[in-house]
Enzyme design. Structure first.
Site, PDB file in Angstrom:
ATOM      1  N   LYS A  74       0.810  -1.222   0.000  1.00 38.39           N
ATOM      2  CA  LYS A  74       0.000   0.000   0.000  1.00 38.39           C
ATOM      3  C   LYS A  74       0.842   1.270   0.000  1.00 38.39           C
ATOM      4  O   LYS A  74       0.357   2.350  -0.353  1.00 38.39           O
ATOM      5  CB  LYS A  74      -0.952  -0.008   1.196  1.00 38.39           C
ATOM      6  CG  LYS A  74      -1.935  -1.172   1.220  1.00 38.39           C
ATOM      7  CD  LYS A  74      -2.769  -1.238  -0.035  1.00 38.39           C
ATOM      8  CE  LYS A  74      -3.836  -0.181  -0.116  1.00 38.39           C
ATOM      9  NZ  LYS A  74      -4.943  -0.411   0.793  1.00 38.39           N
ATOM     10  N   SER A 129       1.672 -10.036   1.192  1.00 39.37           N
ATOM     11  CA  SER A 129       1.648  -8.654   1.641  1.00 39.37           C
ATOM     12  C   SER A 129       0.780  -8.528   2.873  1.00 39.37           C
ATOM     13  O   SER A 129      -0.291  -9.110   2.955  1.00 39.37           O
ATOM     14  CB  SER A 129       1.098  -7.747   0.537  1.00 39.37           C
ATOM     15  OG  SER A 129       1.008  -6.417   0.979  1.00 39.37           O
TER      16      SER A 129
END
Length: 584
Positions: A161, A387
């Site tokens: 992100k 992630s």
């Protein structure tokens, strides 16, 4: 399922981009012809954003860049409300394939080229790293495919992100940076914005729901941002953030539905190749939107993988997915837990559930194994994005309980047997060499008893053989492995059984915050008698609660009105056969 935005370019545009696999000489990733879609490149990517998309456009952020300029907010029609259960298909099946025409394909190229150009000129590597692509030999051997892990959990904030947040913020003018930025987030986007702000020397306000895990908001504070905890849900936090953005003249940094954010995230795709979407089966907003050909809103969303609990996808992300994505694989909660265990055994790294979604889609039985098995694939190259490593430690309890179920290495069963001398011994003899990992026995009348138990499974045929032995001995056996009701509640409730008049059974999801129980009780008590209550916490995602309430048929409308008023997701499960077997 917003992760699909990470591969904005069509395969033809990326076909000459070589994925550098460890030990390779820059060879191309192999492709196959799929009966339901166009040519695919075998790479699976995940980790959707942590937030619910707004139903309106974001405020204008820059007048100097067309990709940074978003028109003023305008009212949008309310999206169609649908249930996640309205679109389910077998594990490994590539569903929700968009229907595209030839004319749409021409637009795809233009749109993809625009994103591709912006990705190539992105400045994300001012703060992000080009993460390694590591082989996963244990999983590769077990699945019969070549598995590689794209280690986005090694980014400075343990998530991709950071890429999107920095790419958008790096394009802001000096005046905008001077005024500062603001965002709403449940965790990973917040850390990305905070680190980007620190790098660019601007102030950042991060609005997070009060239910946000401490590990996440403390990480944001350590990066120098100001954290504001407000609202019980992301929607409330977002509304406050957008209101304050206007009042303070701060730039709102959206979590995903913005061209510059999408471009930043898309730089991952430039480091590998094309993607297949992955979503939880109970949070399949993108799959349903593609299925209906328009953005829809889920009437409820599963919260176990809280980072991907999206009720409505973004407008820009949906447009890209509709034009460029090949389809979506759905995974279960059990498969996500199995993938977390797979990752730990492979790399000694622990992912949060949303971060493990790619692994569940590409590596666990619900993903790569199921996908390759469903289509008979062997020897293909599979890439999974790993992630998000910001999981609360207490959620590991749930992960360990469900991981072997997700791997199909454990089965939950219930057997009804006569309550006579020697029946218990006979049951154990029929179990045979199977390893019993959990055992609950309770007499439910003077004539019969029920056993709820878990067994280790090496092969499906082994389990079927044991169940056939039970049936041949006139011992009725039910497999409960796929029942969340049984796994979350009934396995802990072996005890008294009673059939009460007008009793309805409901499953609620309580937010993990003080006062949640009293809010529930204020709505229903003393109006109706609560006959059963079982609370099963799942860490920061809230708690699964099974409730029995005595409500007459004439009072059901009032019951639903009160249940809806408290704002907790719920469903009536009175007719569940597993409940009847174990509790009546």
């Amino acid at each position: 399922m917003e992760a699909l935005r990470l591969a904005a370019a069509q395969p033809p545009l990326l076909r000459h981009r070589r994925a550098q696999f460890p030990g390779s000489t820059g060879r191309h990733v192999s492709t196959i012809t799929h009966p339901f879609t166009k040519q695919l490149i075998k790479a699976t990517l995940s980790r959707p954003p942590a937030e619910v998309s707004p139903a309106v456009n974001f405020q204008e952020t820059s007048s100097s860049s067309s990709s940074s300029s978003i028109p003023d907010e305008v009212p949008s029609p309310l999206p169609k409300r649908v249930s996640p259960n309205s679109l389910q298909y077998p594990p490994g099946y590539l569903g929700a394939v968009p229907q595209r025409t030839v004319s749409e394909g021409n637009g795809d190229v233009i749109n993809a080229m625009g994103y591709l150009t912006n990705m190539l000129s992105s400045k994300v590597y001012d703060v992000a790293i080009e993460t390694p692509l590591e082989p996963a030999p244990k999983l590769s051997e077990r699945l019969g495919i070549n598995v590689f892990l794209k280690r986005e959990d090694m980014q400075p904030v343990f998530s991709f992100k950071l890429r999107g947040a920095y790419n958008m913020m790096a394009k802001l003018t000096s005046e905008q940076l001077e005024r500062g930025v603001i965002c709403s987030s449940a965790g990973n986007h917040a850390q990305g914005v905070a680190l980007a702000a620190k790098k660019l020397g601007c102030s950042a306000v991060i609005v997070m729901p009060v239910t946000t895990p401490e590990i996440k908001w403390q990480s944001v504070e350590r990066l120098g941002a100001t954290v504001v905890l407000i609202g019980d849900s992301y929607d409330e936090a977002q509304a406050y953030a957008k209101k304050r953005a206007k009042e303070d003249c701060r730039t709102f940094i959206p979590p995903f539905d913005h061209p510059d954010v999408i471009t930043g995230q898309g730089t991952i795709g430039m480091e590998i190749v094309k993607i297949i979407g992955v979503e939880p089966s109970d949070a399949n907003a993108m799959a349903l939107s593609l299925h209906h050909g328009e953005r829809v809103m889920l009437d409820q969303v599963g919260g176990f993988a809280d980072g991907v609990a999206v009720k409505e996808v973004g407008q820009e992300t949906f447009s890209i997915c509709k034009e460029l994505v090949d389809g979506i694989v759905l995974v279960s909660r059990d498969a996500i837990c199995a993938s977390i265990k797979n990752m730990f055994e492979e790399k000694r790294s622990i992912l949060e559930p949303a971060g493990a979604l790619a692994l569940a889609g590409a590596l666990a039985l619900a993903g790569a194994e199921a996908y390759c098995k469903y289509y008979g694939l062997k020897g293909e190259n599979i890439v999974a994005i790993t992630s998000g490593a910001n999981m609360n430690f207490d959620k590991l309890r749930v992960v360990t309980e469900l991981a072997n179920v997700g791997r199909q290495q454990e089965a939950l069963l219930a057997t009804v047997m006569p309550e006579t001398p020697g029946s218990f011994k006979k049951f154990c003899e029929l179990v045979g060499h199977m390893n019993i990992t959990e055992f609950n026995y309770r007499c439910r009348s003077d004539k019969e008893a029920v056993v709820l138990y878990s067994v280790g499974v090496h092969t499906i045929s082994e389990l079927k053989a044991m169940m056939q032995r039970m049936e041949s001995a006139q011992l009725k056996t039910h497999e409960l492995t796929a029942s969340d009701l049984a796994k979350d509640h009934l396995r802990y409730m072996m005890g008294g059984r009673l059939s009460l008049e007008d009793e309805i059974l409901c499953r609620f999801v309580f937010p993990e915050r003080p006062g949640a129980l009293m809010k529930f009780l204020d709505a229903f008590s003393p109006r109706w008698n609560i006959s059963l209550f079982h609370y099963r916490g799942q860490g920061e995602t809230g708690a699964n609660v099974l409730v029995g309430i005595q409500v007459s048929k004439s009072g059901m409308d009032e019951f639903h009105h009160r249940a809806n008023s408290i704002g907790y997701d719920y469903e009536v499960v009175t007719d569940d056969n597993n409940f009847k077997v174990l509790m009546h």
